[in-house]
Write a protein that holds these residues in place. Structure first.
Motif, PDB file in Angstrom:
ATOM      1  N   ALA A 302      28.244  27.791 -17.983  1.00 31.35           N
ATOM      2  CA  ALA A 302      26.835  28.186 -17.896  1.00 31.35           C
ATOM      3  C   ALA A 302      26.336  28.570 -19.284  1.00 31.35           C
ATOM      4  CB  ALA A 302      26.668  29.354 -16.929  1.00 31.35           C
ATOM      5  N   VAL A 303      25.363  27.823 -19.787  1.00 34.01           N
ATOM      6  CA  VAL A 303      24.758  28.114 -21.088  1.00 34.01           C
ATOM      7  C   VAL A 303      23.614  29.095 -20.871  1.00 34.01           C
ATOM      8  CG1 VAL A 303      23.681  27.139 -23.140  1.00 34.01           C
ATOM      9  CG2 VAL A 303      25.373  25.795 -21.866  1.00 34.01           C
ATOM     10  N   LEU A 304      23.718  30.273 -21.489  1.00 31.95           N
ATOM     11  CA  LEU A 304      22.762  31.362 -21.272  1.00 31.95           C
ATOM     12  C   LEU A 304      22.067  31.721 -22.579  1.00 31.95           C
ATOM     13  CD1 LEU A 304      25.021  33.645 -19.041  1.00 31.95           C
ATOM     14  CD2 LEU A 304      23.299  32.015 -18.269  1.00 31.95           C
ATOM     15  N   LEU A 305      20.747  31.540 -22.623  1.00 31.22           N
ATOM     16  CA  LEU A 305      19.960  32.033 -23.749  1.00 31.22           C
ATOM     17  C   LEU A 305      19.759  33.531 -23.595  1.00 31.22           C
ATOM     18  CD1 LEU A 305      17.253  29.220 -23.860  1.00 31.22           C
ATOM     19  CD2 LEU A 305      19.160  29.520 -25.449  1.00 31.22           C
ATOM     20  N   VAL A 306      20.092  34.286 -24.618  1.00 28.55           N
ATOM     21  CA  VAL A 306      20.067  35.744 -24.502  1.00 28.55           C
ATOM     22  C   VAL A 306      19.342  36.352 -25.683  1.00 28.55           C
ATOM     23  CG1 VAL A 306      22.228  35.786 -23.192  1.00 28.55           C
ATOM     24  CG2 VAL A 306      22.290  36.040 -25.669  1.00 28.55           C
ATOM     25  N   VAL A 307      18.767  37.531 -25.420  1.00 34.33           N
ATOM     26  CA  VAL A 307      18.212  38.396 -26.461  1.00 34.33           C
ATOM     27  C   VAL A 307      19.154  39.583 -26.573  1.00 34.33           C
ATOM     28  CG1 VAL A 307      16.268  39.813 -27.182  1.00 34.33           C
ATOM     29  CG2 VAL A 307      15.864  37.652 -25.993  1.00 34.33           C
ATOM     30  N   PRO A 308      20.020  39.633 -27.576  1.00 39.35           N
ATOM     31  CA  PRO A 308      20.998  40.723 -27.660  1.00 39.35           C
ATOM     32  C   PRO A 308      20.357  42.024 -28.123  1.00 39.35           C
ATOM     33  CG  PRO A 308      21.188  39.303 -29.572  1.00 39.35           C
ATOM     34  CD  PRO A 308      20.143  38.686 -28.693  1.00 39.35           C
ATOM     35  N   GLY A 309      21.080  43.117 -27.870  1.00 38.19           N
ATOM     36  CA  GLY A 309      20.605  44.426 -28.301  1.00 38.19           C
ATOM     37  C   GLY A 309      19.297  44.813 -27.673  1.00 38.19           C
ATOM     38  N   ALA A 310      19.132  44.524 -26.360  1.00 37.63           N
ATOM     39  CA  ALA A 310      17.849  44.775 -25.715  1.00 37.63           C
ATOM     40  C   ALA A 310      17.592  46.253 -25.497  1.00 37.63           C
ATOM     41  CB  ALA A 310      17.790  44.037 -24.374  1.00 37.63           C
ATOM     42  N   SER A 311      18.616  47.063 -25.461  1.00 35.20           N
ATOM     43  CA  SER A 311      18.433  48.498 -25.237  1.00 35.20           C
ATOM     44  C   SER A 311      19.587  49.229 -25.901  1.00 35.20           C
ATOM     45  CB  SER A 311      18.364  48.812 -23.737  1.00 35.20           C
ATOM     46  OG  SER A 311      19.529  48.358 -23.082  1.00 35.20           O
ATOM     47  N   THR A 312      19.568  50.526 -25.779  1.00 32.06           N
ATOM     48  CA  THR A 312      20.545  51.345 -26.482  1.00 32.06           C
ATOM     49  C   THR A 312      21.961  51.133 -25.960  1.00 32.06           C
ATOM     50  OG1 THR A 312      20.078  53.160 -24.937  1.00 32.06           O
ATOM     51  CG2 THR A 312      18.856  53.108 -27.004  1.00 32.06           C
ATOM     52  N   ASP A 313      22.131  50.701 -24.705  1.00 29.09           N
ATOM     53  CA  ASP A 313      23.470  50.501 -24.152  1.00 29.09           C
ATOM     54  C   ASP A 313      23.919  49.047 -24.249  1.00 29.09           C
ATOM     55  OD1 ASP A 313      21.716  49.505 -22.365  1.00 29.09           O
ATOM     56  OD2 ASP A 313      22.239  50.830 -20.715  1.00 29.09           O
ATOM     57  N   ASP A 314      23.278  48.262 -25.114  1.00 31.13           N
ATOM     58  CA  ASP A 314      23.700  46.889 -25.404  1.00 31.13           C
ATOM     59  C   ASP A 314      23.669  45.984 -24.180  1.00 31.13           C
ATOM     60  OD1 ASP A 314      24.047  47.429 -28.078  1.00 31.13           O
ATOM     61  OD2 ASP A 314      26.143  47.992 -27.835  1.00 31.13           O
TER      62      ASP A 314
END
Length: 454
Positions: A302-314
């Motif tokens: 599964a290829v997942l496009l992600v936005v990392p570091g979205a909140s303080t708990d990663d």
């Protein structure tokens, strides 16, 4: 008048059947003796009662029970196998019993039979022992399969990353990293699913996150990625500005772009031939899935496009195929914090929470209805149980398994499974009523006979 006539006919019929029974019993005493006549009388009386029950009208006040308990009783009765007749009725009855006589000495031609030792009764395993046997046979994945899947996933990630950089050189994609439960030792049964994260490198200061509850979609598990600083950095300064919808970075537009590229532009036959496997993009799923077939195994990437570091708990934000007003939002991925929380709880008391999760996953993947409860649902169940002060040792694994089933049945009855990290999120909110009924009935029946789930 009709009721009176019916009662009269029933009464005469009963008297006629009774006279036949009396006549048979009177003659049976002369031929069969007292013991044989008693056996014949019991059998004849049973037949008479069956005839009376069949000819008597059904009570109109009988009502059909509802709910999983009544449904379980009805289905259990319908599948019950017919019992064999008693030995006393199936064996021929001797006409005359021989009179007792003095013991006769055995002759030389007659040999005294040697007493035979009866075979020992088979050992009955407890549910705990059956559960551990199921874990050894159906949950543990061969290490060779795990190594092979990791190698193929890593090679495919390198090939796909090279393609993205050549096809979209203006889009700053990060390094593609394979991962998921298989890499954490939290996948059961088979190495059939791997996650491939494709992170987006967003410019700091140009983007901000908005909780889904603060948008018109009112989705507690989603986030919106908003473009900011337009007065100092107008549109066009960021390569991601071409995917804006209403001032927000659209996950749907990015998904469509990458789906077309994976389905039409990538030369998968050549890559598969190089790696010794067959790679095909799944056109039936709305997710970005690659189906890999090797001579030893098959799995899905599964290829997942992600936005990392979205909140303080990663926590991660995934580009997921959502519908309605939430189509352009980003789904919050709970997998990293779920796995970290399980690991921390087990390391604190040397418990078996991760083993319980693997057992639940291994059992549920074998049922067409229970497989709808995915990894996240079962992880949340284990985390909810982890808050209770109970024993989490291997000896209590069977008790914790039954406790997890009871918790799930209670959650399905209320159609509510709150998220451990955000109680506003109901993990059963997307289930239809028919799906909840099917899953609830199977789990309720499994609580009555837990071995039937294994």
């Amino acid at each position: 008048m009709a009721e009176f006539s019916q009662k009269q006919r029933k009464q005469h019929g009963g008297e006629g059947l009774g006279s036949v029974v009396d006549f048979l019993l009177a003659n049976a005493r002369l031929v069969l003796g007292v013991s044989g006549a008693a056996v014949l009388g019991i059998a004849t009386l049973a037949v008479k009662r069956l005839l009376d029950r069949a000819t008597s009208p059904r009570d109109e006040d009988d009502s059909k029970g509802d709910g999983w308990k009544e449904l379980s009783l009805l289905r259990a009765t319908s599948h019950r196998q017919p019992q064999p007749p008693p030995a006393a009725l199936s064996q021929p009855i001797p006409l005359v019993s021989p009179p007792p006589s003095a013991p006769v000495e055995p002759t030389h031609s007659q040999k005294t039979p040697t007493p035979q030792l009866s075979s020992p009764a088979p050992l009955r395993l407890t549910f705990q022992e059956k559960l551990l046997a199921f874990e050894r046979n159906c949950v543990v994945i061969p290490e060779a399969h795990v190594t092979l899947v990791k190698q193929l996933a890593g090679d495919i990630a390198l090939e796909l990353q090279a393609y993205l950089r050549s096809k979209f050189p203006e889009l700053p994609f990060g390094a593609l990293v394979p991962g998921g439960p298989l890499y954490e030792g939290l996948q059961a049964g088979a190495a059939e699913h791997v996650r491939l994260l494709a992170p987006l490198e967003l410019e700091p200061g140009l983007w901000s996150l908005v909780p889904g509850m603060d948008t018109v979609a009112r989705e507690p598990r989603c986030w919106a990625v908003r473009r900011t600083q337009l007065e100092f950095h107008p549109r066009g300064r960021s390569p991601w500005d071409r995917f804006l919808v209403g001032g927000y970075l659209s996950s749907r537009v990015l998904l469509e772009l990458l789906r077309k590229a994976l389905a039409a532009s990538v030369n998968w036959p050549a890559i598969g031939s190089l790696l010794g496997c067959l790679i095909r993009p799944s056109v039936a799923s709305e997710e970005l899935l690659l189906e890999i077939q090797h001579e030893c195994l098959e799995f899905t990437l599964a290829v997942l496009l992600v936005v990392p570091g979205a909140s303080t708990d990663d926590r991660l934000l995934l580009a997921w195929p959502l519908e309605g007003l939430a189509a352009n939002l980003w789904l919050q991925d709970l997998y990293p914090v779920e796995a970290a929380c399980l690991r921390a709880l087990d390391d604190r008391d040397a418990g078996t929470r991760r083993r319980l999760l693997l057992l639940l996953r291994g059992v549920f993947r074998g049922h067409p209805a229970l497989v709808r409860l995915g990894w996240s649902h079962l992880t949340q169940v284990v985390l909810h149980l982890g808050k209770e002060e109970v024993v989490w040792t291997e000896e209590a694994l069977g008790d914790r398994f039954l406790q997890a089933l009871e918790f799930l049945v209670g959650s399905l009855e209320q159609a509510s499974l709150p998220c451990h990290f955000n109680t506003n999120v109901n993990l059963l909110g997307s289930f239809r009523e028919e799906e909840i009924d099917d899953i609830g009935y199977i789990l309720y029946s499994g609580l009555q006979v837990p071995e039937s789930l294994l």
